[in-house]
Design an enzyme around this catalytic site. Structure first.
Site, PDB file in Angstrom:
ATOM      1  N   GLY A   1       0.658  -1.187  -0.321  1.00 36.67           N
ATOM      2  CA  GLY A   1      -0.112  -0.380   0.229  1.00 36.67           C
ATOM      3  C   GLY A   1       1.169   1.173  -0.380  1.00 36.67           C
TER       4      GLY A   1
ATOM      5  N   SER B   1       1.030  -4.144   5.077  1.00 37.34           N
ATOM      6  CA  SER B   1       1.402  -3.635   6.572  1.00 37.34           C
ATOM      7  C   SER B   1       2.411  -1.943   7.089  1.00 37.34           C
ATOM      8  CB  SER B   1       2.060  -4.653   7.261  1.00 37.34           C
ATOM      9  OG  SER B   1       3.281  -4.504   8.065  1.00 37.34           O
TER      10      SER B   1
ATOM     11  N   VAL C   1       9.827   8.060  -0.023  1.00 34.41           N
ATOM     12  CA  VAL C   1      10.563   9.247  -0.313  1.00 34.41           C
ATOM     13  C   VAL C   1      10.040   9.953  -1.760  1.00 34.41           C
ATOM     14  CG1 VAL C   1      12.550   9.010   1.414  1.00 34.41           C
ATOM     15  CG2 VAL C   1      12.401   7.788  -0.728  1.00 34.41           C
TER      16      VAL C   1
ATOM     17  N   ALA D   1       8.571  13.830  -6.000  1.00 38.24           N
ATOM     18  CA  ALA D   1       9.070  15.208  -6.898  1.00 38.24           C
ATOM     19  C   ALA D   1       8.098  13.904  -8.094  1.00 38.24           C
ATOM     20  CB  ALA D   1       9.777  14.976  -7.365  1.00 38.24           C
TER      21      ALA D   1
ATOM     22  N   LYS E   1       6.138  21.839 -10.161  1.00 38.57           N
ATOM     23  CA  LYS E   1       8.065  22.106 -10.499  1.00 38.57           C
ATOM     24  C   LYS E   1       7.211  22.408 -11.727  1.00 38.57           C
ATOM     25  CE  LYS E   1      10.221  17.739 -10.744  1.00 38.57           C
ATOM     26  NZ  LYS E   1      11.045  16.221 -10.709  1.00 38.57           N
TER      27      LYS E   1
ATOM     28  N   LEU F   1       8.816  -0.228  -6.671  1.00 33.83           N
ATOM     29  CA  LEU F   1      10.171  -0.546  -6.320  1.00 33.83           C
ATOM     30  C   LEU F   1      10.257  -2.360  -6.475  1.00 33.83           C
ATOM     31  CD1 LEU F   1      10.461   1.280  -3.667  1.00 33.83           C
ATOM     32  CD2 LEU F   1      11.426   2.003  -5.265  1.00 33.83           C
TER      33      LEU F   1
ATOM     34  N   THR G   1      11.654   9.670 -11.794  1.00 30.58           N
ATOM     35  CA  THR G   1      10.943   9.490 -12.927  1.00 30.58           C
ATOM     36  C   THR G   1      10.354   7.928 -12.085  1.00 30.58           C
ATOM     37  OG1 THR G   1      13.570   7.974 -14.049  1.00 30.58           O
ATOM     38  CG2 THR G   1      12.521   9.035 -14.646  1.00 30.58           C
TER      39      THR G   1
ATOM     40  N   ILE H   1       7.505   7.335  -9.779  1.00 34.09           N
ATOM     41  CA  ILE H   1       6.159   7.307 -10.321  1.00 34.09           C
ATOM     42  C   ILE H   1       5.567   7.403 -11.434  1.00 34.09           C
ATOM     43  CG2 ILE H   1       4.302   8.515  -9.474  1.00 34.09           C
ATOM     44  CD1 ILE H   1       5.652   9.683  -7.056  1.00 34.09           C
TER      45      ILE H   1
END
Ligand SMILES: Cc1cc2nc3c(=O)[nH]c(=O)nc-3n(C[C@H](O)[C@H](O)[C@H](O)COP(=O)(O)OP(=O)(O)OC[C@H]3O[C@@H](n4cnc5c(N)ncnc54)[C@H](O)[C@@H]3O)c2cc1C
Length: 502
Positions: free
Chosen positions: A15, A42, A50, A53, A81, A336, A347, A349
């Site tokens: 999540g 969890s 983190v 941007a 941005k 990830l 990049t 996201i």
């Protein structure tokens, strides 16, 4: 009777940003009466927290999900941005800007950087950024959303967002739950596979609950709970091109009004980001553990933040690269879990967004068709490799002399990147490949920002009288400056439309 092969249930494992973006897009496209979407996460493990941007493609996601941008910026304490300012890349003192926009319209069918190059050959020392509207806005702290419908030059730029990653995940979660996505809290301790096919059958939580599904999305972060720990797809490391493998991240108090761009400052063994939000700055030093140690990295990070540190720096470890297969069996890894490229161009996201959109495009049935899976994997690999090359470009053009920078300057490059650099040097053009995220103006911004000038400009430029060209380019610069001066500051825009609720 025809066999019913439709996917009836999808379990999203994780999540964080990737889990909730995936769930939101699935909920947008699938009929909740026919396909159950569940997210398991969890709180004990938490999220990486983190990714703050973004790049302009996120606006497509907002549009798709029906997100009101001002509401979204307010809810995530966000800001706008217009690009990334690179400081001390190339060499100490160098400042260049990768703006979200090109350098103005083509002139006589030729890209503006060729005309700039000709003027430069004639002795004009102005920087390419002087022809960038996002730069003109950024330097003056201006922002208002462009109106592309207007067809006017003063709307010729794009934008993205900075936001608080934890608030972003919560925002998406609220939206998903309102659209029928079920959230389950719990830590997965076991993953079961079908004996014959090896497909994933279910996950078991620490309290014994079992969650079954037809299809699984692995958004479990770096650990890759399903795609790696269970299906063992393997990892292709790119550390020999991208030696940074650690980041120390720390929030700091805001100093003055937030600028509408991210800043990336090169340091002795990596680079430091500054992401300005409404209530604080996000900062982080991305460094290579081969070339410095954590104590020195912490010292440099804290010495280079603008405000006061609001917490102890947090260490994150990673290995640049990609999972060999994004889709294996009945599981697709997103975020990830599918791999990682350091956040130099923000990049990750974007790659989450394109991965889930692609899954919708190549949507599976209960039994995975290898042809569909292989094409999905091919497209994902191409896309991330093109982004990888763009990130490596920033490093390999350096003239800095510290050991890490010496290393990246002299390393052997991926062939695909070497071909781009060769053509740029030969004639100021960049060959575009398939699944390319960055178009020629972006490449030009990095080449020219690092003072890598091509051997020649496009000969068609010589059709234009040099005095006329100089006058035309001066008019363009003057327009950008005048348009920027007329716009509200970003701070005024935020106060008026998207200030964080008290
Ligand atoms: C230093 C750094 C800076 C970054 N900056 C940017 C940036 O500026 N822009 C950008 O686009 N991206 C950035 N990223 C990447 C970005 O943070 C991620 O792409 C994004 O946050 C998505 O993470 P995720 O959801 O895949 O993983 P995570 O946030 O790690 O979420 C994993 C989820 O899986 C759950 N989970 C894991 N194991 C279990 C288990 N056993 N049982 C139940 N649940 C489990 C966790 O609880 C969590 O909910 C950055 C990354 C790093 C490391």
């Amino acid at each position: 009777m025809m066999e019913d092969t439709a996917i009836r249930s999808i379990l999203v494992v994780g999540g964080g940003t990737s889990g909730w973006i995936s769930a939101a897009v699935l909920a947008r496209f699938l009929d909740p009466r026919k396909t159950r979407i569940t997210v398991v996460e969890s709180e004990e493990i938490g999220i990486v927290g983190v990714g703050e941007a973004t790049v302009p493609i996120i606006r497509n996601l907002n549009g798709l999900l029906g997100i009101d941008e001002n509401d979204f910026v307010a809810a995530t304490n966000g800001s706008f941005k217009l690009g990334i300012e690179f400081r001390d890349w190339g060499e100490t003192g160098n400042v260049h800007f990768h703006g979200f926009g090109d350098f103005g319209d083509d002139i006589g069918g030729v890209a503006p950087h060729h005309h700039w190059l000709k003027l430069r050959r004639l002795g004009d020392k102005r920087r390419i950024e002087d022809y960038s509207l996002p730069y003109a806005l950024g330097q003056r702290g201006r922002f208002t959303p462009p109106n592309p419908e207007s067809g006017r030059g003063d709307s010729d730029y794009r934008y993205a967002f900075h936001f608080d990653a934890a608030l972003y995940a919560q925002y998406l979660r609220r939206m998903c739950e309102a659209r029928g996505v079920v959230r389950v809290e719990g830590r997965i301790t076991n993953v079961a596979q079908h004996a014959e096919s090896g497909d994933i059958a279910s996950v078991t939580l620490a309290d014994g609950r079992v969650l079954e599904a037809d299809f699984f999305i692995d958004c479990s972060g770096f650990r890759g709970l399903l795609i790696e720990q269970t299906l063992k797809t393997g990892y292709e490391s790119w550390q020999h091109w991208l030696p940074c493998d650690r980041a120390l991240a720390v929030p700091s108090s805001s100093e003055g009004e937030p600028p509408p761009f991210t800043t990336s400052t090169a340091l002795e063994a990596g680079w430091q980001w500054r992401i300005p939000l409404q209530h604080r700055d996000g900062n982080g030093y991305v460094f290579s553990s081969r070339f410095t140690d954590e104590d020195r990295a912490r010292e440099l990070l804290l010495a280079n933040i603008k405000g006061e540190a609001l917490a102890e720096p947090r260490l994150l470890q990673f290995e640049g690269g990609r999972r060999r297969l994004a889709w294996a069996h009945n599981c697709v890894a997103i975020g990830l879990a599918s791999g990682f490229l350091e956040p130099l161009e923000s990049t990750s996201i974007q790659l989450i967004q394109t991965a889930i959109a692609r899954l919708i495009d190549y949507f599976p049935e209960r039994r995975t068709n290898p042809a569909i899976r292989d094409e999905y994997n091919r497209l994902c690999a191409n896309e991330v490799e093109r982004v990888r090359d763009f990130i490596i470009l920033h490093y390999c053009l350096t003239r800095r002399t510290e050991p890490m920078w010496e290393f990246v300057r002299s390393m052997e490059l991926p062939e695909t990147l070497a071909a781009k650099i060769d053509l740029w040097k030969a004639m100021g053009r960049v060959p575009m490949m398939t699944e390319e995220s960055y178009q020629e103006p972006s490449w030009a911004a990095i080449f020219l920002g690092n003072d890598v000038l091509p051997d020649r400009y496009d000969p068609l430029v010589d059709r234009i009288d040099p005095d006329m060209l100089a006058r035309g380019m001066a008019a363009r610069r003057a327009d950008y400056a005048a348009w920027a001066e007329r716009m509200p500051t970003q701070a005024a825009y935020i106060r008026r439309h998207c200030a964080m609720p008290a």
